[in-house]
Design a protein around this motif. Structure first.
Motif, PDB file in Angstrom:
ATOM      1  N   CYS A 122       0.847  -1.201   0.000  1.00  0.00           N
ATOM      2  CA  CYS A 122       0.000   0.000   0.000  1.00  0.00           C
ATOM      3  C   CYS A 122       0.880   1.249   0.000  1.00  0.00           C
ATOM      4  CB  CYS A 122      -0.934   0.000   1.208  1.00  0.00           C
ATOM      5  SG  CYS A 122      -2.086  -1.393   1.229  1.00  0.00           S
ATOM      6  N   HIS A 128      -0.722  10.542  -5.228  1.00  0.00           N
ATOM      7  CA  HIS A 128      -0.981   9.180  -5.698  1.00  0.00           C
ATOM      8  C   HIS A 128      -1.244   8.257  -4.512  1.00  0.00           C
ATOM      9  CE1 HIS A 128       0.539   5.226  -7.630  1.00  0.00           C
ATOM     10  NE2 HIS A 128      -0.694   5.470  -8.057  1.00  0.00           N
ATOM     11  N   SER A 130      -2.329   3.992  -3.775  1.00  0.00           N
ATOM     12  CA  SER A 130      -2.571   2.679  -4.369  1.00  0.00           C
ATOM     13  C   SER A 130      -2.484   1.625  -3.276  1.00  0.00           C
ATOM     14  CB  SER A 130      -1.571   2.382  -5.492  1.00  0.00           C
ATOM     15  OG  SER A 130      -0.245   2.341  -4.986  1.00  0.00           O
ATOM     16  N   GLU A 153      -9.030  -3.250  -4.626  1.00  0.00           N
ATOM     17  CA  GLU A 153      -7.755  -2.746  -5.133  1.00  0.00           C
ATOM     18  C   GLU A 153      -7.986  -1.338  -5.662  1.00  0.00           C
ATOM     19  OE1 GLU A 153      -4.672  -3.606  -8.842  1.00  0.00           O
ATOM     20  OE2 GLU A 153      -6.014  -5.198  -8.135  1.00  0.00           O
ATOM     21  N   TRP A 154      -7.027  -0.440  -5.452  1.00  0.00           N
ATOM     22  CA  TRP A 154      -7.168   0.934  -5.944  1.00  0.00           C
ATOM     23  C   TRP A 154      -5.827   1.448  -6.451  1.00  0.00           C
ATOM     24  CZ3 TRP A 154      -7.131  -0.776  -1.030  1.00  0.00           C
ATOM     25  CH2 TRP A 154      -6.167  -0.255  -0.154  1.00  0.00           C
ATOM     26  N   ASP A 155      -5.893   2.280  -7.465  1.00  0.00           N
ATOM     27  CA  ASP A 155      -4.712   2.933  -8.036  1.00  0.00           C
ATOM     28  C   ASP A 155      -5.199   4.271  -8.590  1.00  0.00           C
ATOM     29  OD1 ASP A 155      -2.343   3.703  -9.144  1.00  0.00           O
ATOM     30  OD2 ASP A 155      -2.060   1.907 -10.357  1.00  0.00           O
ATOM     31  N   GLY A 195      -8.369   7.240 -11.943  1.00  0.00           N
ATOM     32  CA  GLY A 195      -7.801   5.911 -11.870  1.00  0.00           C
ATOM     33  C   GLY A 195      -8.887   4.859 -11.841  1.00  0.00           C
TER      34      GLY A 195
END
Length: 380
Positions: A122, A128, A130, A153-155, A195
């Motif tokens: 993480c 940014h 993620s 999930e993240w970005d 994103g």
């Protein structure tokens, strides 16, 4: 963000705060499922508790082993999830989800000003975020983890366009004095995210103009009680009929302290209206700020009414949030207790704002705004 904003966002506790205290960096935003067009409000939080007590394993305050030995919690927690919503058919209710991953304090790698954090997979920086959280059904049965089952999930790219400057209320001096139970820094009360999020295998796209983004930070020795927080950057002008640019509303409750005594609870409010800041912060010298607010609970909704004024302006805010759009947000205190009642959160608050300017001793209505997709957190 200016230098003082970066300093506040990068602040890590020392001394007694490191042994009894918490920090939480919160992000919330809207994502859209490409196939169905369904929109959901997601949240990601990077949370640290009692870092000065840390070891090479997470110390969970609700776990029977640590509880029996009187150990206070100490860990880094990644909280990720989605608020309750409605399907595209507008009839099916979609449940909320809250997923937790716990890491030892030793796993935290951080550099300051601007803040960058890496907690295994993480990542957090000013522009940014993620990461990935995966909780099995078997893990979710453990009460000490305070989590649902699922994966997310993240970005995301992050652009913080409007900040709330709380001044001395979140300064190092006031922090050292423990002047508030919980300090607030509205680092991105209007934030643009770009994103994607993958929730249980389903892809959601996050686009800047539709993300309704919000980012802030809280830290202190304990949580505010009661807790009241409201924010929205989707504001529409009644005067023009258009959604406003570079505009946002942010409200955070606080519990001022003098020595060992808790004083009357207050609200910190900033309304940014087309780039102009209307601030109602009780510690701003010479602003002559004061506010009144009341909450009402019905079978289906929470409703609130707020009147705030300073020497230059008056605002009146009315709104509500449906109970079926809210969910419990589970934490434990630095002392290892579970707050009661539980903090509730939702992402579909809505209401109106009237803005008046003081002109020659009289109030002159500037505009009436409607707001929606509001983040609302409340604990009575």
């Amino acid at each position: 963000m200016n230098k003082s904003d970066l300093d506040r966002n990068a602040y890590m506790p020392g001394g007694s705060y490191a042994r009894r205290g918490y920090l939480r960096w919160w992000h919330s935003f809207v994502g859209t499922q490409e196939e169905t067009g369904e929109s959901r409000t997601f949240f990601v939080e990077y949370f640290i508790i009692n870092p000065g007590l840390g070891s090479d394993q997470p110390i969970l305050g609700q776990h029977p082993y640590f509880k029996k030995r009187g150990l206070k919690p100490s860990y880094v927690m990644i909280k990720a999830g989605v608020f309750p919503g409605k399907a595209s058919s507008d009839t099916e209710k979609l449940p909320g989800r809250e997923l937790h991953a716990f890491y030892p304090i030793s796993s935290l790698k951080a550099t300051g000003k601007p803040l960058v954090m890496q907690i295994e997979d993480c990542f957090y920086s000013e522009n940014h975020i993620s990461g990935f959280v995966d909780v099995t059904k078997q893990e979710a049965r453990h009460r000490s983890l305070m989590t649902d089952a699922g994966s997310m999930e993240w970005d995301l790219e992050v652009h913080k366009a409007v900040s709330c400057h709380t001044g001395i209320l979140s300064s190092a001096f006031f922090t050292a004095l423990h002047a508030l139970n919980s300090f607030w820094h509205g680092e991105g009360i209007r934030t643009f995210y770009r994103g994607h999020v993958i929730l249980d295998g389903s892809l959601y796209r996050v686009e800047p103009e539709s993300s309704c983004g919000y980012a802030d930070k809280h830290w202190g020795r304990n949580y505010n009680h009661p807790w009241f927080q409201l924010s929205s950057c989707r504001l529409t002008s009644e005067r023009t009929g258009r959604e406003l640019k570079h505009s946002a509303l942010a409200i955070d409750g606080c519990c001022p302290r003098f020595l060992c005594f808790t004083l009357k609870r207050r609200l910190m409010i900033q309304l940014t209206y087309m780039g102009e800041d209307f601030e109602f912060l009780f510690a701003k010298p010479g602003s002559f700020c004061r506010s009144k607010w009341k909450m009402k609970e019905t079978n289906k909704r929470y409703l609130w009414h707020i009147n705030a004024q300073n020497k230059d302006a008056v605002i009146r805010i009315s709104g509500c949030c449906r109970k079926d759009g809210m969910m419990p947000l589970r934490y434990e205190t630095p002392e290892g207790a579970k707050p009661s009642p539980t903090l509730l959160g939702g992402g579909d608050g809505y209401g109106t704002i009237q803005i008046y300017r003081r002109v020659s001793g009289k109030k002159q209505l500037i505009d009436t705004l409607s707001f929606e997709n509001a983040l609302f957190e409340y604990q009575s």
